[in-house]
Design a protein around this motif. Structure first.
Motif, PDB file in Angstrom:
ATOM      1  N   ARG A  75      37.299  38.565  36.060  1.00 28.80           N
ATOM      2  CA  ARG A  75      36.647  37.257  35.993  1.00 28.80           C
ATOM      3  C   ARG A  75      35.259  37.226  36.651  1.00 28.80           C
ATOM      4  O   ARG A  75      34.543  36.243  36.544  1.00 28.80           O
ATOM      5  N   PHE A  76      34.854  38.321  37.312  1.00 24.79           N
ATOM      6  CA  PHE A  76      33.547  38.312  37.972  1.00 24.79           C
ATOM      7  C   PHE A  76      32.456  38.812  37.041  1.00 24.79           C
ATOM      8  O   PHE A  76      32.672  39.757  36.278  1.00 24.79           O
ATOM      9  N   ASP A  77      31.276  38.181  37.114  1.00 24.52           N
ATOM     10  CA  ASP A  77      30.143  38.713  36.346  1.00 24.52           C
ATOM     11  C   ASP A  77      29.317  39.677  37.193  1.00 24.52           C
ATOM     12  O   ASP A  77      28.533  40.464  36.669  1.00 24.52           O
ATOM     13  N   THR A  78      29.475  39.595  38.527  1.00 24.40           N
ATOM     14  CA  THR A  78      28.638  40.391  39.425  1.00 24.40           C
ATOM     15  C   THR A  78      29.461  40.905  40.607  1.00 24.40           C
ATOM     16  O   THR A  78      30.304  40.178  41.131  1.00 24.40           O
ATOM     17  N   ALA A  79      29.195  42.155  41.010  1.00 30.75           N
ATOM     18  CA  ALA A  79      29.754  42.678  42.264  1.00 30.75           C
ATOM     19  C   ALA A  79      28.584  43.010  43.175  1.00 30.75           C
ATOM     20  O   ALA A  79      27.609  43.628  42.742  1.00 30.75           O
ATOM     21  N   VAL A  80      28.639  42.553  44.421  1.00 29.46           N
ATOM     22  CA  VAL A  80      27.630  42.936  45.397  1.00 29.46           C
ATOM     23  C   VAL A  80      28.326  43.837  46.410  1.00 29.46           C
ATOM     24  O   VAL A  80      29.266  43.420  47.086  1.00 29.46           O
ATOM     25  N   VAL A  81      27.912  45.104  46.452  1.00 23.20           N
ATOM     26  CA  VAL A  81      28.567  46.097  47.311  1.00 23.20           C
ATOM     27  C   VAL A  81      27.650  46.354  48.512  1.00 23.20           C
ATOM     28  O   VAL A  81      26.489  46.737  48.350  1.00 23.20           O
ATOM     29  N   LEU A  82      28.179  46.093  49.701  1.00 14.78           N
ATOM     30  CA  LEU A  82      27.358  46.049  50.912  1.00 14.78           C
ATOM     31  C   LEU A  82      27.697  47.165  51.902  1.00 14.78           C
ATOM     32  O   LEU A  82      28.883  47.446  52.157  1.00 14.78           O
ATOM     33  N   ASP A  83      26.665  47.801  52.454  1.00 15.33           N
ATOM     34  CA  ASP A  83      26.826  48.787  53.530  1.00 15.33           C
ATOM     35  C   ASP A  83      27.643  50.001  53.089  1.00 15.33           C
ATOM     36  O   ASP A  83      28.304  50.626  53.919  1.00 15.33           O
ATOM     37  N   CYS A  84      27.599  50.340  51.797  1.00 17.09           N
ATOM     38  CA  CYS A  84      28.356  51.477  51.258  1.00 17.09           C
ATOM     39  C   CYS A  84      27.390  52.523  50.707  1.00 17.09           C
ATOM     40  O   CYS A  84      26.647  52.232  49.767  1.00 17.09           O
ATOM     41  N   GLY A  85      27.420  53.739  51.255  1.00 17.12           N
ATOM     42  CA  GLY A  85      26.563  54.820  50.759  1.00 17.12           C
ATOM     43  C   GLY A  85      26.946  55.271  49.358  1.00 17.12           C
ATOM     44  O   GLY A  85      26.111  55.712  48.587  1.00 17.12           O
ATOM     45  N   ASP A  86      28.221  55.179  49.043  1.00 10.56           N
ATOM     46  CA  ASP A  86      28.662  55.425  47.672  1.00 10.56           C
ATOM     47  C   ASP A  86      29.778  54.447  47.351  1.00 10.56           C
ATOM     48  O   ASP A  86      30.378  53.865  48.248  1.00 10.56           O
ATOM     49  N   LEU A  87      30.028  54.300  46.050  1.00 15.28           N
ATOM     50  CA  LEU A  87      30.972  53.275  45.609  1.00 15.28           C
ATOM     51  C   LEU A  87      32.381  53.521  46.150  1.00 15.28           C
ATOM     52  O   LEU A  87      33.127  52.579  46.448  1.00 15.28           O
ATOM     53  N   SER A  88      32.741  54.790  46.338  1.00 19.57           N
ATOM     54  CA  SER A  88      34.106  55.107  46.791  1.00 19.57           C
ATOM     55  C   SER A  88      34.398  54.551  48.186  1.00 19.57           C
ATOM     56  O   SER A  88      35.551  54.423  48.578  1.00 19.57           O
ATOM     57  N   ARG A  89      33.354  54.220  48.936  1.00 16.04           N
ATOM     58  CA  ARG A  89      33.539  53.648  50.278  1.00 16.04           C
ATOM     59  C   ARG A  89      34.245  52.284  50.233  1.00 16.04           C
ATOM     60  O   ARG A  89      34.775  51.820  51.238  1.00 16.04           O
ATOM     61  N   VAL A  90      34.245  51.655  49.057  1.00  9.60           N
ATOM     62  CA  VAL A  90      34.948  50.374  48.901  1.00  9.60           C
ATOM     63  C   VAL A  90      36.460  50.582  49.075  1.00  9.60           C
ATOM     64  O   VAL A  90      37.172  49.682  49.487  1.00  9.60           O
ATOM     65  N   GLY A  91      36.935  51.799  48.760  1.00 13.77           N
ATOM     66  CA  GLY A  91      38.352  52.112  48.942  1.00 13.77           C
ATOM     67  C   GLY A  91      39.093  52.228  47.636  1.00 13.77           C
ATOM     68  O   GLY A  91      38.501  52.532  46.587  1.00 13.77           O
ATOM     69  N   VAL A  97      36.066  47.675  41.030  1.00 10.76           N
ATOM     70  CA  VAL A  97      34.849  46.966  41.447  1.00 10.76           C
ATOM     71  C   VAL A  97      33.658  47.491  40.640  1.00 10.76           C
ATOM     72  O   VAL A  97      32.827  46.716  40.159  1.00 10.76           O
ATOM     73  N   GLY A  98      33.616  48.811  40.448  1.00  7.61           N
ATOM     74  CA  GLY A  98      32.516  49.433  39.703  1.00  7.61           C
ATOM     75  C   GLY A  98      32.477  49.027  38.240  1.00  7.61           C
ATOM     76  O   GLY A  98      31.448  49.143  37.582  1.00  7.61           O
ATOM     77  N   THR A 113      23.915  56.909  47.090  1.00 12.55           N
ATOM     78  CA  THR A 113      23.881  57.584  45.785  1.00 12.55           C
ATOM     79  C   THR A 113      23.172  56.767  44.701  1.00 12.55           C
ATOM     80  O   THR A 113      23.150  57.167  43.544  1.00 12.55           O
ATOM     81  N   ARG A 114      22.625  55.619  45.075  1.00 13.12           N
ATOM     82  CA  ARG A 114      21.917  54.735  44.115  1.00 13.12           C
ATOM     83  C   ARG A 114      22.830  54.278  42.983  1.00 13.12           C
ATOM     84  O   ARG A 114      22.402  54.161  41.832  1.00 13.12           O
ATOM     85  N   PHE A 115      24.099  54.056  43.287  1.00  7.59           N
ATOM     86  CA  PHE A 115      25.032  53.561  42.262  1.00  7.59           C
ATOM     87  C   PHE A 115      24.677  52.110  41.932  1.00  7.59           C
ATOM     88  O   PHE A 115      23.966  51.441  42.693  1.00  7.59           O
ATOM     89  N   GLY A 116      25.234  51.641  40.819  1.00  2.06           N
ATOM     90  CA  GLY A 116      25.045  50.240  40.439  1.00  2.06           C
ATOM     91  C   GLY A 116      23.836  50.020  39.556  1.00  2.06           C
ATOM     92  O   GLY A 116      22.944  50.861  39.459  1.00  2.06           O
TER      93      GLY A 116
END
Ligand code: 5GP
Ligand code: MN
Ligand code: MN
Length: 331
Positions: A75-91, A97-98, A113-116
């Motif tokens: 249901r989300f149009d946007t994810a804002v990922v904060l303080d994570c060097g790579d997406l996997s840091r989200v867990g 989320v990606g 890693t300049r993801f997103g």
């Protein structure tokens, strides 16, 4: 770049905000502050972090809004990922989320890693909260005391109370502005540094006792095991900051904290899961070392996770001391 992101945020209807596992003050502060920013734009906001919020950060306004479950990411149009060097840091939910249509990566790690689809990455920022504050200024938004407390706490904890090498003029300037918005520095310090459980102090005792030094004296290793947590009635979050003791030792250039994680591989296997935190005195780039083990971070503070037996892991870390000498210099 910031302009495009602001434009996108203004058009977003439903946003998921997420930060890294085992969050620190910057991961939590940036999550809360960014939540206020998006809500002021009329966006529906969900705050997500897979880990429990450490007790010392539970005083932050609206911290109870951070959820441990990711519900209906579709249901989300946007994810804002904060303080994570790579997406996997989200867990564990990183992939879902990606998969949210637009991912915005806001971070300050040198190994990012300049993801997103959009990135707001500044490796010279003292904290992700510094970048959030710049975003707030660019948007001309007001900073209320709740947002100011979140931003102040993020900068305070990521700079080690203005002691680490990422402490820059901006850190002081923003914190001064946050105090002007109503933050009480002694109250924040009391919550973050002055409300340790007795068990946490006992854990400190065991951790100090575990410190070992390499033959050349340049590397220190501190170890916290599941038994130590059990003996003192503490949890992983209580290991936060312990490594600073191992780093303070005279002549030590690199300090390692070996932190045994929950849910070891399996009971028959002598291998366990560990998180290794690395800190340097500024002369060694520990982000490079951590990257070599699949982790990342900053030049002076980095980490990685690994499955291993404890003796094998110590052998690997001691091996690093051969590469550290009097001549190490980082510019
Ligand atoms: P800590 O040792 O306190 O867990 O982390 C030190 C710094 O390195 C933090 O900025 C943290 O975000 C980063 N870091 C720690 N572990 C990892 C990891 O496994 N991967 C990446 N990319 N960064 C990490
Ligand atoms: Mn962090
Ligand atoms: Mn940070």
């Amino acid at each position: 770049m910031m302009k495009n992101i602001i434009q996108h945020l203004k058009n977003s209807r439903r946003a998921l905000l997420a930060s890294h596992v085992n969050p620190d003050g910057d991961a939590i502060g940036s999550l809360l502050a960014m939540g206020i920013v998006l809500e002021s734009l009329g966006c529906e906001v969900n705050l997500y972090n897979e880990s429990s919020i450490p007790a010392v950060y539970r005083f932050l306004p609206s911290v109870d809004r951070i959820q441990k479950q990711l519900c209906d990411p579709e249901r989300f149009d946007t994810a804002v990922v904060l303080d994570c060097g790579d997406l996997s840091r989200v867990g564990v939910e990183a992939k879902r989320v990606g998969a949210i249509p637009v991912v915005i990566n806001i971070d300050h790690h040198i190994t990012n890693t300049r993801f997103g689809q959009h990135q707001l990455v500044d490796v010279n920022a003292c904290a992700t909260c510094e970048i959030i504050y710049r975003l707030v200024q660019a948007m001309g938004l007001d900073v209320d005391t709740a947002m100011a407390t979140a931003i102040y706490t993020g900068i305070l904890s990521d700079t080690g109370s203005f002691r680490f090498s990422n402490t820059n003029r901006t850190a002081f300037a923003i914190c001064e502005a946050m105090v002007a918005r109503g933050v009480d520095p002694s109250s924040v310090a009391r919550h973050v540094y002055g409300t340790y459980s007795l068990g946490r102090i006992k854990l400190l005792n065991l951790a100090l006792d575990s410190i070992e030094i390499s033959n050349n004296g340049y590397l220190s290793i501190m170890t916290v095991t599941r038994e130590m947590f059990a003996e003192t009635g503490t949890q992983s979050e209580d290991a936060d900051g312990l490594i600073n003791y191992a780093r303070r030792i005279q002549d030590v250039k690199v300090a390692a904290l070996i932190h045994e994680l929950e849910n070891g591989v399996n009971s028959q296997d002598s291998r366990k899961r560990f998180h290794v935190s690395l800190r340097s005195d500024g002369s060694v780039d520990v982000a490079r070392i951590a990257s070599g083990f699949g982790g990342g971070g900053h030049a002076g503070a980095a980490g990685f996770s690994m499955e291993s037996s404890l003796p094998e892991l110590k052998r690997i870390i001691y091996g690093l001391s051969d590469g550290i000498s009097e001549k190490c210099h980082l510019n």
